[in-house]
Scaffold this motif. Structure first.
Motif, PDB file in Angstrom:
ATOM      1  N   VAL A  54       0.860  -1.182  -0.121  1.00  6.97           N
ATOM      2  CA  VAL A  54       0.045  -0.050   0.139  1.00  6.97           C
ATOM      3  C   VAL A  54       0.925   1.438  -0.020  1.00  6.97           C
ATOM      4  O   VAL A  54       1.876   1.314   0.750  1.00  6.97           O
ATOM      5  CB  VAL A  54      -0.997  -0.066   1.195  1.00  6.97           C
ATOM      6  CG1 VAL A  54      -1.658   1.222   1.207  1.00  6.97           C
ATOM      7  CG2 VAL A  54      -1.877  -1.262   1.229  1.00  6.97           C
ATOM      8  N   SER A  97       0.376   5.221   0.440  1.00  6.51           N
ATOM      9  CA  SER A  97      -0.828   5.932   1.047  1.00  6.51           C
ATOM     10  C   SER A  97      -0.520   7.291   1.246  1.00  6.51           C
ATOM     11  O   SER A  97       0.873   7.721   1.402  1.00  6.51           O
ATOM     12  CB  SER A  97      -1.457   5.398   2.328  1.00  6.51           C
ATOM     13  OG  SER A  97      -0.451   5.179   3.040  1.00  6.51           O
ATOM     14  N   SER A 150      -8.296   6.685   6.826  1.00  2.00           N
ATOM     15  CA  SER A 150      -7.500   5.136   7.011  1.00  2.00           C
ATOM     16  C   SER A 150      -8.130   4.354   8.043  1.00  2.00           C
ATOM     17  O   SER A 150      -8.021   3.160   7.989  1.00  2.00           O
ATOM     18  CB  SER A 150      -6.096   5.559   7.284  1.00  2.00           C
ATOM     19  OG  SER A 150      -6.238   6.350   8.328  1.00  2.00           O
ATOM     20  N   THR A 162      -1.526  -7.841   3.435  1.00  7.33           N
ATOM     21  CA  THR A 162      -0.811  -6.595   2.942  1.00  7.33           C
ATOM     22  C   THR A 162       0.452  -6.545   3.601  1.00  7.33           C
ATOM     23  O   THR A 162       0.618  -6.520   4.779  1.00  7.33           O
ATOM     24  CB  THR A 162      -1.787  -5.530   3.681  1.00  7.33           C
ATOM     25  OG1 THR A 162      -3.074  -5.497   2.970  1.00  7.33           O
ATOM     26  CG2 THR A 162      -1.108  -4.280   3.443  1.00  7.33           C
ATOM     27  N   ASP A 208       2.473  -0.652   4.604  1.00  2.00           N
ATOM     28  CA  ASP A 208       2.057   0.373   4.294  1.00  2.00           C
ATOM     29  C   ASP A 208       3.020   1.450   4.130  1.00  2.00           C
ATOM     30  O   ASP A 208       3.679   1.733   5.139  1.00  2.00           O
ATOM     31  CB  ASP A 208       0.926   0.923   5.099  1.00  2.00           C
ATOM     32  CG  ASP A 208       0.550   2.336   4.751  1.00  2.00           C
ATOM     33  OD1 ASP A 208       0.314   2.717   3.514  1.00  2.00           O
ATOM     34  OD2 ASP A 208       0.476   3.037   5.874  1.00  2.00           O
ATOM     35  N   ASN A 215       3.660   5.238   3.788  1.00  2.00           N
ATOM     36  CA  ASN A 215       2.598   6.310   3.920  1.00  2.00           C
ATOM     37  C   ASN A 215       3.365   7.703   3.884  1.00  2.00           C
ATOM     38  O   ASN A 215       4.589   7.820   4.459  1.00  2.00           O
ATOM     39  CB  ASN A 215       2.031   6.500   5.362  1.00  2.00           C
ATOM     40  CG  ASN A 215       0.930   7.582   5.609  1.00  2.00           C
ATOM     41  OD1 ASN A 215       0.204   7.774   4.830  1.00  2.00           O
ATOM     42  ND2 ASN A 215       1.276   8.313   6.714  1.00  2.00           N
ATOM     43  N   HIS A 222      -0.785   5.869   8.692  1.00  2.00           N
ATOM     44  CA  HIS A 222       0.009   4.658   8.934  1.00  2.00           C
ATOM     45  C   HIS A 222      -0.498   4.116  10.291  1.00  2.00           C
ATOM     46  O   HIS A 222      -0.478   2.978  10.151  1.00  2.00           O
ATOM     47  CB  HIS A 222       1.677   4.837   8.810  1.00  2.00           C
ATOM     48  CG  HIS A 222       2.025   5.793   9.775  1.00  2.00           C
ATOM     49  ND1 HIS A 222       1.893   7.142   9.702  1.00  2.00           N
ATOM     50  CD2 HIS A 222       2.469   5.633  11.136  1.00  2.00           C
ATOM     51  CE1 HIS A 222       2.179   7.956  10.833  1.00  2.00           C
ATOM     52  NE2 HIS A 222       2.422   6.898  11.694  1.00  2.00           N
ATOM     53  N   PHE A 270      -2.901   1.368  10.131  1.00  2.00           N
ATOM     54  CA  PHE A 270      -2.290  -0.091   9.466  1.00  2.00           C
ATOM     55  C   PHE A 270      -1.556  -0.869  10.623  1.00  2.00           C
ATOM     56  O   PHE A 270      -1.544  -1.839  10.944  1.00  2.00           O
ATOM     57  CB  PHE A 270      -1.474   0.194   8.331  1.00  2.00           C
ATOM     58  CG  PHE A 270      -2.512   0.593   7.085  1.00  2.00           C
ATOM     59  CD1 PHE A 270      -2.752  -0.663   6.198  1.00  2.00           C
ATOM     60  CD2 PHE A 270      -2.627   1.848   6.632  1.00  2.00           C
ATOM     61  CE1 PHE A 270      -3.478  -0.253   4.934  1.00  2.00           C
ATOM     62  CE2 PHE A 270      -3.567   2.003   5.489  1.00  2.00           C
ATOM     63  CZ  PHE A 270      -3.878   0.972   4.989  1.00  2.00           C
TER      64      PHE A 270
END
Length: 507
Positions: A287, A289, A352, A366, A369, A371, A438, A441
């Motif tokens: 991801v 983001s 988020s 996943t 992430d 970010n 973040h 996540f």
């Protein structure tokens, strides 16, 4: 177990594959330029989008622009056949409010004010309050406030010293936010703050702040004058703040009626999501983001949010374009890459949070992430080290031991930025780890890295956060480093390990 023999031919082949991947990464990273970043950011942080406040027309215009670029790059819709993940937002509007104590009516803004969304519509009869002095943590000790309304003074005694481990965010334990939070945690029905700032010079806003989740029960929050406070404490004459400080803590009785008439409007906002499908590991995800919302327009003044977080949004867009171009040339990622532009960050990490609670792709699959939130400026508070060739990296020593190895490796190979880890300190007084997307996540166990340029006090959350302040050459270098990090993470054989406990204190 069969022993694997690495012949010279096999080693040469593996080296060639790795070299080809590095060459491809460098080739497509070169499409991330200061010029292309400026072109996109100049649109995102333009007056047309009116500061992109969540659940406003400006935010929806920004979402449409991001979606149009995802389509142009060739990304697939991230939410079925849609590029947007819509989530509900609510806002209360006050139609009228009345407050009386022992039959005497008081006037809004002359004698009291209150938080519109805090009280339920209808009549509340309150017959007792618990006076806790300043309402500091020690004032709550051995006092049951469950189901009761708590009354306290603003601030703290002049000689008050908070405990060494007291949180510092939002003003620390002496701030109203902390006091109200303490009361709510202990089961109080509401709080009343005593203030000598009446009558108010600015009228109470008839529209409350937006909120993400409808409360199942109200928690009334009222600020009152010395006259109302005196009446609540059984006094027939008005006590000054200095005299109120001398009143004993305890339970006091008065017939209080709060009559609130308000309506709730259902609004909506959205995350914009595009996906670049991977090859042999397409059911695993990386991801990228960044939040595209900002503070909007206030008193006709636009808060442009060029760095916060137009720069992060632009970074996600530019990396999406680079990865999509790579795939078109036969260099697509092994894992699928989710390009996630979220809204609601400035309201409390809403977009988020909604994604993490309603994930469109399994969080267990996943890998990471990455970010990006503010990467276009130089930290005005940075007093040591290189101020023109750095980025703050948050999360490198948390959740996965793979994170620093990969990130530091690609940085050394391609960009040579100074990676500053100062905000990874669990004792960071700014609590940066909790303050961008973040975190939603990380709290679900997904490894994260957060890239950030620092505390830009001169322009942070001000209308002066504009495109002309951005250092696009430095931004280019930072985004290339993030791109290279994502490239490795999307193409390595294994997902990132999840082998380090989150060593941050609970909020």
């Amino acid at each position: 177990m069969k022993k694997l023999l690495f012949t010279p031919m096999l080693l040469a082949s593996m080296f060639a594959i790795a070299q080809n991947s590095d060459d491809a990464a460098a080739k497509f990273a070169s499409t991330i330029t200061a010029k292309s970043l400026k072109e996109k950011l100049s649109v995102i942080a333009s007056a047309e989008f009116e500061g992109r406040e969540t659940a406003t027309p400006g935010q929806k215009k920004a979402a449409a622009y991001i979606e149009s670029l995802f389509k142009k790059f060739g990304l697939k819709p991230g939410n079925g056949d849609s590029y947007q993940q819509v989530y509900p937002v609510y806002q209360d509007e006050l139609l009228g409010v009345k407050l009386s104590v022992n039959g005497k009516p008081f006037q809004l803004d002359k004698d009291f004010t209150f938080t519109v969304q805090s009280a339920a519509s209808g009549v509340s009869n309150i017959n007792e309050v618990v006076f806790l002095g300043y309402g500091l943590p020690e004032d709550f000790a051995n006092i049951d406030v469950k189901g009761k309304v708590v009354l306290f003074l603003d601030g703290a005694p002049a000689d008050y010293k908070p405990a060494a481990n007291a949180p510092t965010r939002r003003g620390g334990p002496t701030a109203f936010f902390a006091k109200a939070g303490m009361a709510r945690t202990k089961g109080a029905a509401g709080v009343v703050l005593i203030s000598n700032s009446f009558p108010r010079k600015v009228a109470t806003a008839t529209k409350g702040e937006m909120y993400l989740t409808k409360a199942t029960s109200s928690f009334t929050t009222v600020t009152v004058s010395e006259e109302i406070a005196s009446a609540l404490l059984g006094r027939t004459s008005t006590l000054s703040i200095d005299k109120l400080k001398e009143v004993n803590k305890g339970t006091y009785y008065a017939e209080t009626k709060l009559d609130v008439n308000k309506v709730t409007t259902n609004l909506e906002s959205s995350n914009v999501i595009g996906i670049l499908e991977g090859t042999d590991k397409k059911d695993e995800y990386v991801v990228l983001s960044g939040h595209y919302d900002h503070l909007g327009k206030r008193d006709m003044v636009i808060y442009y949010g060029a760095d916060d977080d137009g720069s992060g949004t632009t970074s996600v867009l530019q990396m999406a374009e680079a990865f999509a171009a790579a795939k078109k040339k036969g260099n697509g990622p092994r894992r699928s890459i989710i390009f996630l532009a979220v809204s609601g960050e400035e309201k409390g990490l809403w977009g988020s949070q909604y994604y993490s609670e309603h994930p469109l792709y399994p969080l267990a699959k996943t890998s990471v992430d990455l970010n990006t939130d503010m990467v276009g400026r130089v930290d005005t508070e940075r007093k040591t080290g290189d101020t023109t060739n750095y980025v703050y990296v948050i999360g490198h020593d948390k959740l996965s031991s793979d994170l620093p190895i990969i990130n530091e490796g690609v940085n050394k190979q391609f960009t040579n930025l100074t990676l500053d880890y100062k905000y990874d300190d669990p004792n960071d007084k700014n609590q940066i780890y909790y303050r961008s997307d973040h975190y939603n996540f990380a709290k679900m166990g997904v490894p994260i890295l957060f890239f950030y340029d620092g505390m830009l006090l001169a322009d942070y959350h001000k209308p002066t956060d504009t495109v002309d302040k951005i250092n696009f050459e430095l931004m280019e270098k930072r985004v290339k480093m993030i791109f290279h990090t994502a490239w490795v993470m999307a193409n390595r054989d294994q997902m990132l390990k999840r082998d380090i406990p989150l060593n941050m204190p609970s909020r």
